[in-house]
Design an enzyme around this catalytic site. Structure first.
Site, PDB file in Angstrom:
ATOM      1  N   HIS A  21       0.874  -1.184   0.000  1.00 37.67           N
ATOM      2  CA  HIS A  21       0.000   0.000   0.000  1.00 37.67           C
ATOM      3  C   HIS A  21       0.904   1.226   0.000  1.00 37.67           C
ATOM      4  O   HIS A  21       1.587   1.493  -0.993  1.00 37.67           O
ATOM      5  CB  HIS A  21      -0.930  -0.091   1.210  1.00 37.67           C
ATOM      6  CG  HIS A  21      -2.072   0.871   1.234  1.00 37.67           C
ATOM      7  ND1 HIS A  21      -2.375   1.707   0.203  1.00 37.67           N
ATOM      8  CD2 HIS A  21      -3.001   1.125   2.202  1.00 37.67           C
ATOM      9  CE1 HIS A  21      -3.438   2.434   0.525  1.00 37.67           C
ATOM     10  NE2 HIS A  21      -3.832   2.108   1.733  1.00 37.67           N
TER      11      HIS A  21
ATOM     12  N   HIS B 190      -2.219  -2.054 -10.193  1.00 40.91           N
ATOM     13  CA  HIS B 190      -3.160  -1.470  -9.242  1.00 40.91           C
ATOM     14  C   HIS B 190      -4.420  -2.316  -9.223  1.00 40.91           C
ATOM     15  O   HIS B 190      -4.828  -2.820 -10.259  1.00 40.91           O
ATOM     16  CB  HIS B 190      -3.503  -0.023  -9.653  1.00 40.91           C
ATOM     17  CG  HIS B 190      -4.065   0.771  -8.532  1.00 40.91           C
ATOM     18  ND1 HIS B 190      -5.389   0.752  -8.218  1.00 40.91           N
ATOM     19  CD2 HIS B 190      -3.471   1.581  -7.635  1.00 40.91           C
ATOM     20  CE1 HIS B 190      -5.588   1.532  -7.175  1.00 40.91           C
ATOM     21  NE2 HIS B 190      -4.443   2.040  -6.795  1.00 40.91           N
TER      22      HIS B 190
ATOM     23  N   ASP C  53       2.875   5.612  -7.000  1.00 42.89           N
ATOM     24  CA  ASP C  53       4.130   5.463  -6.263  1.00 42.89           C
ATOM     25  C   ASP C  53       5.356   5.367  -7.142  1.00 42.89           C
ATOM     26  O   ASP C  53       6.477   5.429  -6.649  1.00 42.89           O
ATOM     27  CB  ASP C  53       4.057   4.209  -5.375  1.00 42.89           C
ATOM     28  CG  ASP C  53       3.051   4.391  -4.273  1.00 42.89           C
ATOM     29  OD1 ASP C  53       3.120   5.431  -3.601  1.00 42.89           O
ATOM     30  OD2 ASP C  53       2.190   3.522  -4.097  1.00 42.89           O
TER      31      ASP C  53
HETATM   32  C1  LIG Z   1      -1.051  -3.069  -6.322  1.00 50.10           C
HETATM   33  C2  LIG Z   1      -1.160  -4.583  -6.303  1.00 50.10           C
HETATM   34  C3  LIG Z   1      -1.032  -5.064  -4.823  1.00 50.10           C
HETATM   35  C4  LIG Z   1      -2.531  -5.002  -6.855  1.00 50.10           C
HETATM   36  O1  LIG Z   1      -2.670  -6.372  -6.633  1.00 50.10           O
HETATM   37  P1  LIG Z   1      -3.911  -7.213  -7.164  1.00 50.10           P
HETATM   38  O2  LIG Z   1      -5.028  -6.341  -7.565  1.00 50.10           O
HETATM   39  O3  LIG Z   1      -4.195  -8.238  -6.116  1.00 50.10           O
HETATM   40  O4  LIG Z   1      -3.355  -7.872  -8.511  1.00 50.10           O
HETATM   41  P2  LIG Z   1      -2.714  -9.312  -8.660  1.00 50.10           P
HETATM   42  O5  LIG Z   1      -1.638  -9.501  -7.630  1.00 50.10           O
HETATM   43  O6  LIG Z   1      -3.815 -10.321  -8.719  1.00 50.10           O
HETATM   44  O7  LIG Z   1      -2.044  -9.156 -10.091  1.00 50.10           O
HETATM   45  C5  LIG Z   1      -2.553  -9.702 -11.309  1.00 50.10           C
HETATM   46  C6  LIG Z   1      -1.393 -10.294 -12.100  1.00 50.10           C
HETATM   47  O8  LIG Z   1      -0.417  -9.264 -12.376  1.00 50.10           O
HETATM   48  C7  LIG Z   1       0.829  -9.585 -11.758  1.00 50.10           C
HETATM   49  N1  LIG Z   1       1.343  -8.356 -11.144  1.00 50.10           N
HETATM   50  C8  LIG Z   1       0.621  -7.437 -10.474  1.00 50.10           C
HETATM   51  N2  LIG Z   1       1.413  -6.428 -10.091  1.00 50.10           N
HETATM   52  C9  LIG Z   1       2.650  -6.716 -10.546  1.00 50.10           C
HETATM   53  C10 LIG Z   1       3.887  -6.061 -10.474  1.00 50.10           C
HETATM   54  N3  LIG Z   1       3.989  -4.886  -9.854  1.00 50.10           N
HETATM   55  N4  LIG Z   1       4.980  -6.642 -11.034  1.00 50.10           N
HETATM   56  C11 LIG Z   1       4.846  -7.816 -11.669  1.00 50.10           C
HETATM   57  N5  LIG Z   1       3.700  -8.510 -11.778  1.00 50.10           N
HETATM   58  C12 LIG Z   1       2.623  -7.974 -11.222  1.00 50.10           C
HETATM   59  C13 LIG Z   1       0.516 -10.637 -10.718  1.00 50.10           C
HETATM   60  O9  LIG Z   1       1.636 -11.454 -10.458  1.00 50.10           O
HETATM   61  C14 LIG Z   1      -0.614 -11.369 -11.387  1.00 50.10           C
HETATM   62  O10 LIG Z   1      -0.065 -12.192 -12.379  1.00 50.10           O
HETATM   63  P3  LIG Z   1      -0.694 -13.655 -12.669  1.00 50.10           P
HETATM   64  O11 LIG Z   1      -2.089 -13.373 -13.181  1.00 50.10           O
HETATM   65  O12 LIG Z   1       0.210 -14.246 -13.672  1.00 50.10           O
HETATM   66  O13 LIG Z   1      -0.697 -14.360 -11.347  1.00 50.10           O
HETATM   67  C15 LIG Z   1      -0.061  -5.242  -7.172  1.00 50.10           C
HETATM   68  O14 LIG Z   1      -0.171  -4.786  -8.495  1.00 50.10           O
HETATM   69  C16 LIG Z   1       1.334  -4.964  -6.637  1.00 50.10           C
HETATM   70  O15 LIG Z   1       1.792  -5.681  -5.722  1.00 50.10           O
HETATM   71  N6  LIG Z   1       2.056  -3.937  -7.178  1.00 50.10           N
HETATM   72  C17 LIG Z   1       3.345  -3.558  -6.688  1.00 50.10           C
HETATM   73  C18 LIG Z   1       3.193  -2.788  -5.389  1.00 50.10           C
HETATM   74  C19 LIG Z   1       2.702  -1.374  -5.622  1.00 50.10           C
HETATM   75  O16 LIG Z   1       3.197  -0.665  -6.476  1.00 50.10           O
HETATM   76  N7  LIG Z   1       1.712  -0.972  -4.790  1.00 50.10           N
HETATM   77  C20 LIG Z   1       1.193   0.383  -4.823  1.00 50.10           C
HETATM   78  C21 LIG Z   1      -0.240   0.434  -5.196  1.00 50.10           C
HETATM   79  S1  LIG Z   1      -0.772   2.122  -5.341  1.00 50.10           S
END
Ligand SMILES: CC(C)(COP(=O)(O)OP(=O)(O)OC[C@H]1O[C@@H](n2cnc3c(N)ncnc32)[C@H](O)[C@@H]1OP(=O)(O)O)[C@@H](O)C(=O)NCCC(=O)NCCS
Length: 421
Positions: free
Chosen positions: A261, A300, A356
């Site tokens: 987050h 996101h 971010d």
């Molecule tokens: C923001 C976040 C938690 C959203 O998570 P979510 O909605 O649960 O999405 P998921 O984790 O289900 O992601 C969907 C797919 O994209 C991939 N993915 C998502 N974010 C990714 C990233 N930053 N880098 C690489 N792969 C990513 C996941 O591995 C998943 O792949 P799969 O379908 O092959 O398993 C996630 O994108 C993330 O961890 N991002 C990095 C942290 C970040 O920047 N957070 C700030 C948010 S404002």
């Protein structure tokens, strides 16, 4: 009934009609389908409330506070004006803004015992931990805050919290630097005063560069609300027990502390530093695609398009770097973005830069250490948390948050004495 769903329960052959309102069905209506419940870890497709604060269209990359596009607010407004808008639903008149600014400005000082509490932390305490503890401690200084049913009392606590967050955040920073805490200067604007409390040394008055003050206003505006994100959900969930708003916001700060987050921008900087040069980007990207790590600052839950806040921040980067000089990590970030946006892995998953990805670069240029990034986010998010908390408090439909579970453990068994285990 036309806006309805007919569910046929194949276990019994019975059909049930369920009303559709605003694109949703009530989970409690499913109970009549043989006691059915929904299973939704992480609330990926569950609305927890009705809210009129913030609108997001994740597919189109749209963000609006009370109907006003984020781009217009970032360009024309100030953080305090946006706070007023979020809390009250309308932009203030000149008199209303004057009163609101006066009220916030005159609550910036902390009780000296909060200062004493903060001096008790270890020299290397994370400022988010200090912020979270100090905000929850405020509940003991203002026990009247428990009277959440009284609108005047709510206004007082909301004003206090928005006013005191920068003071606590700045004290936490000075603590980590071993520098004396700087008291608020109520002659200055909200953001200029924050910079003064952070960076003033022996000069009689600290005058921050106006361009940096403006950049901070923009960053706070961009972070001010984001509908039902993890920390807002925490504020609402804890607030649903009718606890005081300091305790509820402290819970939100705890949620924001996490790397998925608010902690993501700190993680972005660490990642960029580890990558080190643009030559290492292809190898890094391969590692991400192989699932070894995530590309921090990308992806996101809601935006499946470019995060509109990232676009504004990218522009603010230029303004800040014009004053501070270019952050050398910017080149790596830009190249990383370019490569990722052309790569099938990121394209097919609709992974775009989020707020971010670039905010850490600006914060670093403003001389903030990475541990302070999330504190800045928390200060910016406070009016959003409070607007959502207020909405919750007056919402007659809300109840104490208490999800169901699917129990997967053992059922009734007899206790086994220690000697027989
Ligand atoms: C923001 C976040 C938690 C959203 O998570 P979510 O909605 O649960 O999405 P998921 O984790 O289900 O992601 C969907 C797919 O994209 C991939 N993915 C998502 N974010 C990714 C990233 N930053 N880098 C690489 N792969 C990513 C996941 O591995 C998943 O792949 P799969 O379908 O092959 O398993 C996630 O994108 C993330 O961890 N991002 C990095 C942290 C970040 O920047 N957070 C700030 C948010 S404002």
């Amino acid at each position: 009934m036309t806006d309805s769903l007919t569910i046929r329960d194949n276990r019994t052959g019975e059909e049930h009609e369920i009303e559709i309102v605003d694109g949703t069905i009530r989970a409690s209506d499913l109970k009549k389908v043989g006691g059915l419940a929904t299973y939704d870890p992480g609330f990926v497709n569950t609305a927890s409330c009705r809210s009129a604060v913030t609108y997001i269209d994740g597919d189109k990359g749209v963000l609006e506070y009370r109907g006003y596009p984020i781009e217009q607010l970032a360009e024309h407004s100030t953080f305090l004006e946006v706070s007023y808008l979020l809390l009250n639903g309308e932009l203030p008149t000149s008199d209303q803004l004057g009163q609101w600014t006066h009220d916030v400005t005159h609550h910036t000082f902390l009780h000296e015992n909060i200062k004493s509490l903060m001096t008790g932390f270890r020299y290397d305490a994370h400022p988010m931990g200090m912020l979270m503890s100090s905000v929850s401690a405020l509940s003991t200084f203002y026990p009247d805050a428990r009277d959440i049913a009284d609108p005047d009392n709510r206004y007082l606590q909301i004003t206090r919290m928005i006013a005191k967050m920068p003071t606590i955040g700045a004290f936490a920073y000075r603590h980590s630097q071993g520098k004396p805490y700087v008291y608020p200067n109520n002659e200055l604007s909200y953001c200029a005063n924050f910079l003064s409390m952070l960076f003033k040394m022996s000069e009689p008055a600290y005058a921050a560069d106006e361009r940096l003050v403006k950049a901070l206003e923009v960053l706070f505006i961009l972070h001010a609300d984001h509908e039902q994100n993890c920390s807002t959900n925490a504020v609402r969930s804890v607030g649903s027990s009718q606890v005081d708003p300091y305790s509820a916001v402290a819970a939100g700060i705890g949620a924001l502390y996490g790397p998925l987050h608010g902690g993501a921008n700190e993680a972005v900087l660490k990642m960029l530093r580890r990558i080190g040069t643009t030559d290492n980007i292809p190898g890094f990207i391969e590692g991400v695609k192989a699932g070894k790590e995530k590309l921090m600052g990308f992806g996101h839950r809601v935006y499946k398009n470019y995060d509109p806040r990232a676009t504004i921040i990218k522009k603010a980067c230029d303004d800040v770097f014009a004053v501070t000089g270019v952050n050398p990590l910017l080149k790596i970030a830009q190249e990383l973005e370019k490569i990722a946006l052309e790569d099938e892995y990121f394209v097919s998953r609709k992974l775009y830069p989020n707020v971010d990805f670039y905010s850490g670069l600006i914060y670093e240029a403003l001389q903030f250490p990475p541990e302070m990034f999330t504190v800045l986010f928390a200060i910016g998010r406070t009016p959003g948390w409070l607007a959502q908390w207020q909405e919750l408090v007056v919402d007659k439909e809300q109840k104490i948050a208490r999800p169901k579970q699917i129990y997967t453990g053992h059922r009734t068994r007899d206790f086994v004495p220690m000697s027989q285990r």
